[in-house]
Design a protein around this motif. Sequence first.
Motif, PDB file in Angstrom:
ATOM      1  N   VAL A 256      17.639  47.133  51.301  1.00 27.34           N
ATOM      2  CA  VAL A 256      17.395  46.136  50.256  1.00 27.34           C
ATOM      3  C   VAL A 256      17.106  46.874  48.958  1.00 27.34           C
ATOM      4  CG1 VAL A 256      16.051  44.117  49.585  1.00 27.34           C
ATOM      5  CG2 VAL A 256      16.387  44.630  52.018  1.00 27.34           C
ATOM      6  N   ARG A 257      17.923  46.646  47.931  1.00 25.11           N
ATOM      7  CA  ARG A 257      17.784  47.353  46.657  1.00 25.11           C
ATOM      8  C   ARG A 257      17.184  46.442  45.582  1.00 25.11           C
ATOM      9  NH1 ARG A 257      20.547  52.139  46.944  1.00 25.11           N
ATOM     10  NH2 ARG A 257      22.213  52.317  48.521  1.00 25.11           N
ATOM     11  N   ASN A 258      16.714  47.085  44.513  1.00 26.61           N
ATOM     12  CA  ASN A 258      16.153  46.398  43.341  1.00 26.61           C
ATOM     13  C   ASN A 258      14.916  45.574  43.702  1.00 26.61           C
ATOM     14  OD1 ASN A 258      18.400  47.389  41.879  1.00 26.61           O
ATOM     15  ND2 ASN A 258      19.609  45.580  42.444  1.00 26.61           N
ATOM     16  N   VAL A 259      14.043  46.154  44.524  1.00 32.75           N
ATOM     17  CA  VAL A 259      12.814  45.473  44.928  1.00 32.75           C
ATOM     18  C   VAL A 259      11.703  45.840  43.949  1.00 32.75           C
ATOM     19  CG1 VAL A 259      11.142  45.086  46.759  1.00 32.75           C
ATOM     20  CG2 VAL A 259      13.528  45.583  47.331  1.00 32.75           C
ATOM     21  N   SER A 260      11.248  44.863  43.211  1.00 32.89           N
ATOM     22  CA  SER A 260      10.177  45.083  42.238  1.00 32.89           C
ATOM     23  C   SER A 260       8.876  45.426  42.957  1.00 32.89           C
ATOM     24  CB  SER A 260       9.985  43.832  41.386  1.00 32.89           C
ATOM     25  OG  SER A 260       8.788  43.897  40.660  1.00 32.89           O
ATOM     26  N   TYR A 261       8.002  46.184  42.260  1.00 32.60           N
ATOM     27  CA  TYR A 261       6.702  46.519  42.839  1.00 32.60           C
ATOM     28  C   TYR A 261       5.771  45.316  42.882  1.00 32.60           C
ATOM     29  CZ  TYR A 261       7.418  51.497  43.513  1.00 32.60           C
ATOM     30  OH  TYR A 261       7.854  52.712  43.986  1.00 32.60           O
ATOM     31  N   ARG A 262       6.212  44.184  42.306  1.00 32.58           N
ATOM     32  CA  ARG A 262       5.441  42.948  42.457  1.00 32.58           C
ATOM     33  C   ARG A 262       5.554  42.400  43.873  1.00 32.58           C
ATOM     34  NH1 ARG A 262       6.706  38.533  40.050  1.00 32.58           N
ATOM     35  NH2 ARG A 262       8.769  38.990  39.211  1.00 32.58           N
ATOM     36  N   LEU A 263       6.571  42.879  44.608  1.00 29.87           N
ATOM     37  CA  LEU A 263       6.740  42.477  46.002  1.00 29.87           C
ATOM     38  C   LEU A 263       6.231  43.586  46.911  1.00 29.87           C
ATOM     39  CD1 LEU A 263      10.359  41.010  45.912  1.00 29.87           C
ATOM     40  CD2 LEU A 263       8.209  39.745  45.810  1.00 29.87           C
ATOM     41  N   ASN A 264       5.618  43.198  48.015  1.00 27.69           N
ATOM     42  CA  ASN A 264       5.187  44.190  48.993  1.00 27.69           C
ATOM     43  C   ASN A 264       5.980  44.025  50.284  1.00 27.69           C
ATOM     44  OD1 ASN A 264       3.981  42.047  50.452  1.00 27.69           O
ATOM     45  ND2 ASN A 264       2.095  42.261  49.281  1.00 27.69           N
ATOM     46  N   ASP A 265       5.698  44.890  51.224  1.00 31.19           N
ATOM     47  CA  ASP A 265       6.464  44.869  52.473  1.00 31.19           C
ATOM     48  C   ASP A 265       6.248  43.579  53.253  1.00 31.19           C
ATOM     49  OD1 ASP A 265       3.858  45.583  52.868  1.00 31.19           O
ATOM     50  OD2 ASP A 265       4.267  47.309  54.133  1.00 31.19           O
ATOM     51  N   TYR A 266       5.072  42.972  53.116  1.00 24.50           N
ATOM     52  CA  TYR A 266       4.833  41.731  53.844  1.00 24.50           C
ATOM     53  C   TYR A 266       5.688  40.586  53.288  1.00 24.50           C
ATOM     54  CZ  TYR A 266       2.499  37.888  56.171  1.00 24.50           C
ATOM     55  OH  TYR A 266       2.242  36.781  56.932  1.00 24.50           O
ATOM     56  N   ASN A 267       5.896  40.588  51.952  1.00 31.01           N
ATOM     57  CA  ASN A 267       6.768  39.567  51.352  1.00 31.01           C
ATOM     58  C   ASN A 267       8.180  39.651  51.929  1.00 31.01           C
ATOM     59  OD1 ASN A 267       5.169  40.268  48.201  1.00 31.01           O
ATOM     60  ND2 ASN A 267       4.723  38.597  49.592  1.00 31.01           N
ATOM     61  N   LEU A 268       8.688  40.872  52.058  1.00 29.47           N
ATOM     62  CA  LEU A 268      10.034  41.052  52.601  1.00 29.47           C
ATOM     63  C   LEU A 268      10.081  40.726  54.090  1.00 29.47           C
ATOM     64  CD1 LEU A 268      10.164  42.760  49.858  1.00 29.47           C
ATOM     65  CD2 LEU A 268      12.038  43.962  50.978  1.00 29.47           C
ATOM     66  N   LEU A 269       9.036  41.118  54.815  1.00 30.13           N
ATOM     67  CA  LEU A 269       8.985  40.822  56.246  1.00 30.13           C
ATOM     68  C   LEU A 269       9.022  39.316  56.482  1.00 30.13           C
ATOM     69  CD1 LEU A 269       8.395  41.753  59.247  1.00 30.13           C
ATOM     70  CD2 LEU A 269       5.995  41.375  58.686  1.00 30.13           C
ATOM     71  N   GLU A 270       8.229  38.584  55.697  1.00 28.90           N
ATOM     72  CA  GLU A 270       8.150  37.136  55.852  1.00 28.90           C
ATOM     73  C   GLU A 270       9.493  36.471  55.549  1.00 28.90           C
ATOM     74  OE1 GLU A 270       4.790  33.900  54.671  1.00 28.90           O
ATOM     75  OE2 GLU A 270       5.578  35.119  53.027  1.00 28.90           O
ATOM     76  N   TYR A 271      10.167  36.944  54.491  1.00 34.94           N
ATOM     77  CA  TYR A 271      11.431  36.331  54.085  1.00 34.94           C
ATOM     78  C   TYR A 271      12.560  36.653  55.057  1.00 34.94           C
ATOM     79  CZ  TYR A 271      15.656  35.367  51.399  1.00 34.94           C
ATOM     80  OH  TYR A 271      16.891  34.907  51.011  1.00 34.94           O
ATOM     81  N   PHE A 272      12.757  37.935  55.375  1.00 34.57           N
ATOM     82  CA  PHE A 272      13.916  38.337  56.164  1.00 34.57           C
ATOM     83  C   PHE A 272      13.732  38.075  57.658  1.00 34.57           C
ATOM     84  CE2 PHE A 272      14.801  40.800  52.292  1.00 34.57           C
ATOM     85  CZ  PHE A 272      16.141  40.487  52.116  1.00 34.57           C
ATOM     86  N   SER A 273      12.536  37.677  58.088  1.00 41.23           N
ATOM     87  CA  SER A 273      12.325  37.327  59.493  1.00 41.23           C
ATOM     88  C   SER A 273      13.049  36.040  59.882  1.00 41.23           C
ATOM     89  CB  SER A 273      10.827  37.184  59.786  1.00 41.23           C
ATOM     90  OG  SER A 273      10.184  38.432  59.760  1.00 41.23           O
ATOM     91  N   GLN A 274      13.446  35.253  58.880  1.00 41.15           N
ATOM     92  CA  GLN A 274      14.153  34.011  59.196  1.00 41.15           C
ATOM     93  C   GLN A 274      15.533  34.286  59.805  1.00 41.15           C
ATOM     94  OE1 GLN A 274      15.691  31.797  55.653  1.00 41.15           O
ATOM     95  NE2 GLN A 274      14.816  33.501  54.470  1.00 41.15           N
ATOM     96  N   TYR A 275      16.037  35.523  59.663  1.00 41.40           N
ATOM     97  CA  TYR A 275      17.355  35.864  60.204  1.00 41.40           C
ATOM     98  C   TYR A 275      17.271  36.555  61.562  1.00 41.40           C
ATOM     99  CZ  TYR A 275      18.686  34.871  55.404  1.00 41.40           C
ATOM    100  OH  TYR A 275      18.869  34.252  54.189  1.00 41.40           O
ATOM    101  N   GLY A 276      16.077  36.919  61.982  1.00 48.33           N
ATOM    102  CA  GLY A 276      15.925  37.587  63.273  1.00 48.33           C
ATOM    103  C   GLY A 276      14.655  38.395  63.326  1.00 48.33           C
ATOM    104  N   ARG A 277      14.358  38.906  64.511  1.00 50.83           N
ATOM    105  CA  ARG A 277      13.111  39.645  64.694  1.00 50.83           C
ATOM    106  C   ARG A 277      13.176  41.006  64.021  1.00 50.83           C
ATOM    107  NH1 ARG A 277      10.321  41.833  70.243  1.00 50.83           N
ATOM    108  NH2 ARG A 277       8.531  42.782  69.215  1.00 50.83           N
TER     109      ARG A 277
END
Length: 324
Positions: A256-277
């Motif tokens: 995943v590119r262009n990830v601002s430092y306003r986002l943390n790993d938990y934000n991405l985990l929560e979002y992309f978990s909708q596609y699979g574990r």
Amino acid sequence: MNSRKENQKYPLVVIHNVTTFSNKQIEQYCKKYDKDIRCFRKRNRNNHEYVHVLFSSIISANNFLNERPHFIQNCRINTSLVSDPLCGPKFVCIQIDKYASITEDNLYDYTSKHFGRILNCVLYDSRGYAFIEFHQVDDAHRALASSDHQLNGCSIQYCPRNKSSKILPLISLTRLIHIGNFLNKDQENLPLYFPNLQNFSIHKNCYGQKYILGIFNLNDSIKLLLKRAFCLNGRVLNIFIDNDDKLTECNNYLLVRNVSYRLNDYNLLEYFSQYGRILNCYRYGQTDAYRIQYRDKSSLNKVIEFNRIHVIKSIRMQIEGEKN
């Protein structure tokens, strides 16, 4: 994977004679017995290469072992349950002259022809000894009672293999686990968060980020890996098997590119978990990229096919499958 029962003990099989096979070939063969498996390629201190195959249940693992010996592309492989002791009445040690021109297949063919069905036959690199695991105790007893064996013009001798024997190394029942993305203050809480952690040491990667190498009991490490991802104080602890070459056991990575430092790993985990574990989610060093490790390839393909641009909190990010 969540259907695995806690009381199922050591559904982990070790496979030897794997140097000519890729993980994919071994995985395809084992999926005849269990579609939900994972493979881990390892090396011991003697640089001997082997593969651990994690089955979804002890039942499927036993079904696999009950059909030994196994052959992949006409090449025999040695298989056993990791928790099984490498000794007992069905095991026989064979003493061989270390300069003898005898192969593992020679020993297997000769012994099975004269005494009966063999489950495993392992010849060690020193060529000074080997061990045989028979299917029947009576076959092992007949081999031990015999004498004057010649193979390829060389003398071999069948000897007892028991718990008191120190000639063969036993497989360690502990595993080294990499735990990353934690803060100094978390160190005090590690024994509470991981009560089965036996010992650990702290290290730094090339980006100056700290990580832990922790020792777990083999069974505890399996449960730990199955329960990922772990969240602590809003962060995702990234947990891998520690290998010599790379800290991963599967290659289903999303970049995943262009990830601002306003986002943390938990934000991405929560979002992309909708596609699979998701197993792990972490920033790629000091860059604007994240690596997300999915449990299976279908989840990775699902998110890529959905859209190459994703938006979290008004931040547009570009995704792609990471090339091996």
